[in-house]
Structures are given as structure tokens and as C-alpha cells.
Enzyme design. Structure first.
Site, PDB file in Angstrom:
ATOM      1  CE  LYS A  22      -1.759   1.722   3.945  1.00  0.00           C
ATOM      2  NZ  LYS A  22      -1.642   3.154   4.251  1.00  0.00           N
ATOM      3  CG  ASN A  23       2.366   2.736   3.576  1.00  0.00           C
ATOM      4  OD1 ASN A  23       1.201   3.109   3.393  1.00  0.00           O
ATOM      5  ND2 ASN A  23       2.839   2.441   4.778  1.00  0.00           N
ATOM      6  CB  CYS A 117      -3.727   5.933  11.216  1.00  0.00           C
ATOM      7  SG  CYS A 117      -4.371   4.581  10.234  1.00  0.00           S
ATOM      8  NE  ARG A 122       0.975   9.697  10.601  1.00  0.00           N
ATOM      9  CZ  ARG A 122       0.495   8.691   9.868  1.00  0.00           C
ATOM     10  NH1 ARG A 122      -0.767   8.368   9.938  1.00  0.00           N
ATOM     11  NH2 ARG A 122       1.289   8.003   9.071  1.00  0.00           N
ATOM     12  CG  ASP A 305       2.779   0.897   9.637  1.00  0.00           C
ATOM     13  OD1 ASP A 305       2.588   1.762  10.508  1.00  0.00           O
ATOM     14  OD2 ASP A 305       2.760   1.153   8.413  1.00  0.00           O
ATOM     15  NE  ARG A 397      -6.840   4.692   5.556  1.00  0.00           N
ATOM     16  CZ  ARG A 397      -5.953   5.261   6.337  1.00  0.00           C
ATOM     17  NH1 ARG A 397      -6.299   5.645   7.535  1.00  0.00           N
ATOM     18  NH2 ARG A 397      -4.727   5.462   5.943  1.00  0.00           N
TER      19      ARG A 397
HETATM   20  C1  UD1 Z   1       4.656   6.287   6.748  1.00  0.00           C
HETATM   21  C2  UD1 Z   1       3.601   5.242   6.537  1.00  0.00           C
HETATM   22  C3  UD1 Z   1       3.105   4.705   7.873  1.00  0.00           C
HETATM   23  C4  UD1 Z   1       4.271   4.226   8.723  1.00  0.00           C
HETATM   24  C5  UD1 Z   1       5.351   5.287   8.812  1.00  0.00           C
HETATM   25  C6  UD1 Z   1       6.612   4.802   9.515  1.00  0.00           C
HETATM   26  C7  UD1 Z   1       2.546   5.978   4.486  1.00  0.00           C
HETATM   27  C8  UD1 Z   1       1.358   6.575   3.831  1.00  0.00           C
HETATM   28  N1  UD1 Z   1       2.494   5.850   5.817  1.00  0.00           N
HETATM   29  O1  UD1 Z   1       4.042   7.374   7.434  1.00  0.00           O
HETATM   30  O2  UD1 Z   1       2.235   3.615   7.604  1.00  0.00           O
HETATM   31  O3  UD1 Z   1       3.799   3.962  10.033  1.00  0.00           O
HETATM   32  O4  UD1 Z   1       5.727   5.727   7.494  1.00  0.00           O
HETATM   33  O5  UD1 Z   1       7.124   3.693   8.854  1.00  0.00           O
HETATM   34  O6  UD1 Z   1       3.493   5.582   3.836  1.00  0.00           O
HETATM   35  N2  UD1 Z   1       8.128  13.262  11.231  1.00  0.00           N
HETATM   36  C9  UD1 Z   1       8.440  14.568  11.552  1.00  0.00           C
HETATM   37  N3  UD1 Z   1       8.405  15.506  10.553  1.00  0.00           N
HETATM   38  C10 UD1 Z   1       8.080  15.196   9.268  1.00  0.00           C
HETATM   39  C11 UD1 Z   1       7.766  13.854   8.950  1.00  0.00           C
HETATM   40  C12 UD1 Z   1       7.798  12.905   9.962  1.00  0.00           C
HETATM   41  O7  UD1 Z   1       8.745  14.891  12.697  1.00  0.00           O
HETATM   42  O8  UD1 Z   1       8.073  16.087   8.413  1.00  0.00           O
HETATM   43  C13 UD1 Z   1       8.178  12.232  12.287  1.00  0.00           C
HETATM   44  C14 UD1 Z   1       6.834  11.569  12.533  1.00  0.00           C
HETATM   45  O9  UD1 Z   1       6.057  12.283  13.463  1.00  0.00           O
HETATM   46  C15 UD1 Z   1       7.253  10.211  13.066  1.00  0.00           C
HETATM   47  C16 UD1 Z   1       8.547   9.904  12.281  1.00  0.00           C
HETATM   48  O10 UD1 Z   1       9.008  11.174  11.817  1.00  0.00           O
HETATM   49  O11 UD1 Z   1       7.576  10.301  14.428  1.00  0.00           O
HETATM   50  C17 UD1 Z   1       8.374   8.969  11.113  1.00  0.00           C
HETATM   51  O12 UD1 Z   1       7.337   9.429  10.280  1.00  0.00           O
HETATM   52  P1  UD1 Z   1       7.280   9.100   8.730  1.00  0.00           P
HETATM   53  O13 UD1 Z   1       8.265   8.038   8.405  1.00  0.00           O
HETATM   54  O14 UD1 Z   1       7.325  10.366   7.953  1.00  0.00           O
HETATM   55  O15 UD1 Z   1       5.848   8.491   8.607  1.00  0.00           O
HETATM   56  P2  UD1 Z   1       4.735   8.787   7.516  1.00  0.00           P
HETATM   57  O16 UD1 Z   1       5.389   9.061   6.177  1.00  0.00           O
HETATM   58  O17 UD1 Z   1       3.726   9.724   8.050  1.00  0.00           O
END
Ligand code: UD1
Length: 430
Positions: A22-23, A117, A122, A305, A397
């Protein structure tokens, strides 16, 4: 309202085919609009989130043709505008990938703030930092993130946190910037590599994906391609843990065992046998489960996840286990539901202390989010008696044909829509 009715107690036994990730799909679908030429993508999972991405693409004029259930043809040449704000897109996280894709191609994007979620704060500050480093202006107005650039110029970007989303977003914009971009402290998840491979198959010049330094030489144009998405590591891991909690014997097929190493390692630690072959992994849970400790980490660490799924298994494992969530701060909300099924778990901050119990018992519970929802289904499959799970829209989803795949392994699970159907299920399975 649709629910799952589950009668637990049957060990899951058999083989199950795993779908596309999915991701990876969310990012690759967005990246497909970056060329004007047709792109054919195979192994696209048929999910609410991927459908929302395709609808959003159509809303800006992109031609989307479904060739079969898992193959889609996308023609980005007919793109008419760069504003994505339809309702379905607001609910999903991957919508932010249109920012990087459209900024790269059109030098402008306006996308509704991402949903997804509710597992903690986030932020997207690292995405924004990356776009700004490439010379783009980024602002938030009326619920839209607006980014634009006269010129997109390669840059040296250090990400302050390891972020899958920020790495992929910056990668996409940098693929069509002028000159070289270096992304340091990049995420190494398999889907980051998959997106880089996809972009390279369209003519991009990206090296180092899968390590913490990614180098991108911008190109002015991308071309059409045919590409198959990698298998879903988390769907596979969910079935592997479902085998463990139901004392079953399940082979997940069409997987890349290397991507499942951290999951396989933990299953072996708690007493399961794990056999790997070229594109399949078999999990046999013949012995009682035992406790362990686990901390979620970016890849190749144990995935956040998979945190709810391993917690469900440790809740049934002899002894005391500790689960530490280091990625998202609010990812233990499902523990209250698990407690209603008889689990003995105490949550303190980002740590769950689990005293294993002998059994769960069926209860009426709600899925608080996608992965926790799936984990609660596995708990219900292991539990004595009937469970009714609400809010299954979250689960849908991210899991294609979840009840059907579980039924094929011998699970007693049905989607129900009324009290009458629940009664029928109880009688039929009782
Ligand atoms: C993606 C996945 C989600 C998975 C996560 C971690 C998708 C759509 N979702 O989410 O299923 O749980 O990776 O493997 O692909 N962070 C910041 N600033 C930012 C971005 C992230 O501080 O600009 C922090 C987040 O709060 C979190 C960590 O970095 O603590 C990791 O987040 P990230 O890897 O970006 O997760 P997502 O891309 O939201």
C-alpha cells in the site's frame, strides 16, 4: 454499519497470497503523473486508499484506466490543474505525495492537508524543509498546502528525523530539479527503494536508495514505463502474526523474505518456526509462545506498523514482555480494547508492559486505526467465543479481501451489517 463477526479458536492453516505494498503504491501512483507518457503499474492493491489516490488524479484531469483489478494505466499528459482537494483525499496520508510529484513536474502544487491514521502528531516539517531547500516557497492557506518554485534547484538536504514520507517527497521533486540533490539521513524502507526504482524506470537518475544517503541528478523529462509494485511487508507480517496467535501454520506467498527479517526474527524469538524460501515464508506455531522485548524503529528495525500485531501475540505469551514505540507517540489506543478481551497490559508513555495471559475471550470492540484494527482481528481469531469489530472501514484502507483471505485459512469471520446477520453468524458457527 458494517462490522466483522469473528468466532475465534480455529488455528489458521494454509497459504495466502500477499498483495502489492500500500505505502509504495500511494507514492508510485502520485509519481506516475510526472510524465506525460502512459505508465502501466501492476500489483496495485485494490484498497480504499489507492482508490482515493486514483480519484484524486482523475480530479485534476489525469486519465486513469483500470486494465484489471491490480493493473492500472495512467496518462499524466492530460493533467489540467494542480489543485487536489476532493473529500476522499483528505482522509489519507499518502495524499502528500502529490506535493513532491506536482512540484517536480509543474513547479506548483496545492494539496489538502493530509489525514491518515490518528496515531499521534504527524508533522510534515521535514517535507517542507526539503521543498524549501530545493528553492520552493511553501505556505498553508485555507486547509491547502501550497508549494511553488520559479526554479527548482538541487541541494544538500539533511533530514532531522528519519521520515519515509519526507524522503520520498523530496526524492520526487529532486528527480526533476536542476542539478544534484543529496538527501542525508534518508529513510531506508523497502518502499523508498521501490519508488526510486520506479522513478529510475521513468528515466530519473537516483542512486543510493536503501541507504541513508540518496543522490539524485535531476532530469528535465521523465518517460513512460511498466512497473510492478513490491509485495506488502505489513500485510505479510500481519498474517505471520495471525498464524502465531492462533497456533497455526501459514505460508505467506509472493513476498520478499528479506523485507520480513525483523518480523521473522521476533517470531522465532517467541517460539515459532519460520521457514524462508525464494518468495514465501512459512510460520508454524507448534509450541506455546514466550515473552520478548521489542522497540519499533525505522527499517531495518521492527516496523511501527507491526507494533499492535506483536503486542497482541505477546499478550498471549508466557512471561512479561515490553514493547517500546519510538516512532509515533499515540499508538497504544487499541490496548483498552485488548484489555476488554482479557489482556493484561499496562501502558506508560511510549511503553507497554505486558503480562501474558492464557487466553483472550471474545468481545465487542472497535478498530481505532488501520494496523491496530487488523491486530484486533487477529486477537479475535485467537479468542474464545465471538467478537464483533466495529469501524472496519479503517482496516479496509489497508487490507484487500481481509475476511476472504482469513476464511481461506480456516478462520470463522464474516462481514455483517445488522443484528440479524450477527445472530445468523453465531448460530452457523456455534
Ligand atoms: C509512513 C507510513 C506509515 C508508517 C510510517 C513509519 C505511508 C502513507 N504511511 O508514514 O504507515 O507507520 O511511514 O514507517 O506511507 N516526522 C516529523 N516531521 C516530518 C515527517 C515525519 O517529525 O516532516 C516524524 C513523525 O512524526 C514520526 C517519524 O518522523 O515520528 C516517522 O514518520 P514518517 O516516516 O514520515 O511516517 P509517515 O510518512 O507519516
Amino acid at each position: 454499519m458494517e462490522q466483522y463477526a469473528i468466532r475465534g479458536g480455529n488455528p489458521l492453516v494454509g497459504e495466502v497470497e500477499i498483495g502489492g505494498a500500500k505505502n509504495a503504491a500511494l507514492a508510485i501512483l502520485a509519481a506516475a503523473v510526472m510524465t506525460d507518457e502512459p505508465v502501466i503499474i501492476e500489483n496495485v492493491p485494490d484498497l480504499r486508499d489507492t482508490m482515493a489516490m486514483l480519484q484524486a488524479m482523475e480530479s485534476i484531469g489525469v486519465v486513469v484506466e483500470k486494465l484489471d483489478r491490480h493493473t492500472v494505466k495512467i496518462i499524466g499528459g492530460s493533467l489540467k490543474n494542480v489543485v487536489i482537494e476532493d473529500d476522499s483525499i483528505k482522509k489519507i496520508r499518502g495524499s502528500y505525495y502529490f506535493l513532491g510529484a506536482l512540484l517536480g513536474k509543474c513547479r506548483r502544487a496545492e494539496v489538502a492537508l493530509p489525514g491518515g491514521c490518528n496515531i499521534g502528531l504527524r508533522p510534515i516539517d521535514q517535507h517542507i524543509k526539503g521543498f524549501r531547500a530545493l528553492g520552493a516557497d511553501v505556505r498553508i492557506e485555507h486547509g491547502l498546502i501550497i508549494t511553488e518554485a520559479q526554479q527548482l534547484k538541487g541541494s544538500h538536504i539533511y533530514l532531522d528525523v528519519v521520515s519515509v514520507g519526507a524522503t520520498i517527497n523530496v526524492l520526487m521533486a529532486a528527480a526533476m530539479a536542476e542539478g544534484q540533490t543529496i538527501i542525508e539521513n534518508a529513510a531506508k524502507e523497502p518502499h523508498v527503494v521501490d519508488v526510486a526504482n520506479f522513478l529510475n524506470s521513468m528515466g530519473a537518475n537516483i542512486k543510493g536508495a536503501g541507504t541513508d544517503v540518496i543522490r539524485v541528478k535531476g532530469v528535465s523529462k521523465l518517460h513512460g514505463t511498466e512497473y510492478a509494485i513490491i509485495p506488502d511487508q505489513i500485510e505479510a507480517g500481519t498474517f505471520m502474526f495471525a498464524a502465531a496467535v492462533t497456533k497455526g501454520d501459514v505460508t505467506v506467498k509472493n513476498v520478499i523474505p528479506k523485507h520480513l527479517e525483523s518480523i521473522s526474527a521476533k517470531l522465532m524469538e517467541i517460539g515459532c518456526e519460520v521457514e524462508e524460501s525464494d518468495d514465501a515464508v512459512r510460520v508454524v506455531a507448534a509450541k506455546p509462545l514466550t515473552h520478548t522485548h521489542v522497540k519499533t524503529l525505522p527499517y531495518p528495525g521492527f516496523p511501527t506498523d507491526m507494533q499492535p500485531q506483536i503486542t497482541v501475540a505477546l499478550g498471549l505469551s508466557k512471561g512479561t514482555s515490553i514493547v517500546t514505540e519510538s516512532i509515533f507517540e499515540n499508538r497504544f489506543k487499541y490496548v483498552d480494547e485488548l484489555t476488554r478481551m482479557g489482556a493484561n497490559i499496562k501502558v506508560e508513555g511510549n511503553t507497554a508492559i505486558i503480562d501474558g495471559v492464557n487466553k483472550y475471550t471474545g468481545a465487542s470492540i472497535s478498530a481505532p486505526d488501520l494496523r491496530a484494527g487488523a491486530a484486533l482481528v487477529t486477537a479475535a481469531l485467537a479468542a474464545e467465543g465471538v467478537s464483533i469489530i466495529d469501524d472496519i472501514k479503517f482496516i479496509e484502507r489497508g487490507y484487500e479481501d481481509f475476511p476472504q483471505k482469513l476464511q481461506s485459512l480456516g478462520a470463522l469471520i464474516e462481514k455483517v451489517g445488522s443484528e440479524r446477520e450477527i445472530q445468523k453468524f453465531r448460530l452457523k458457527t456455534g
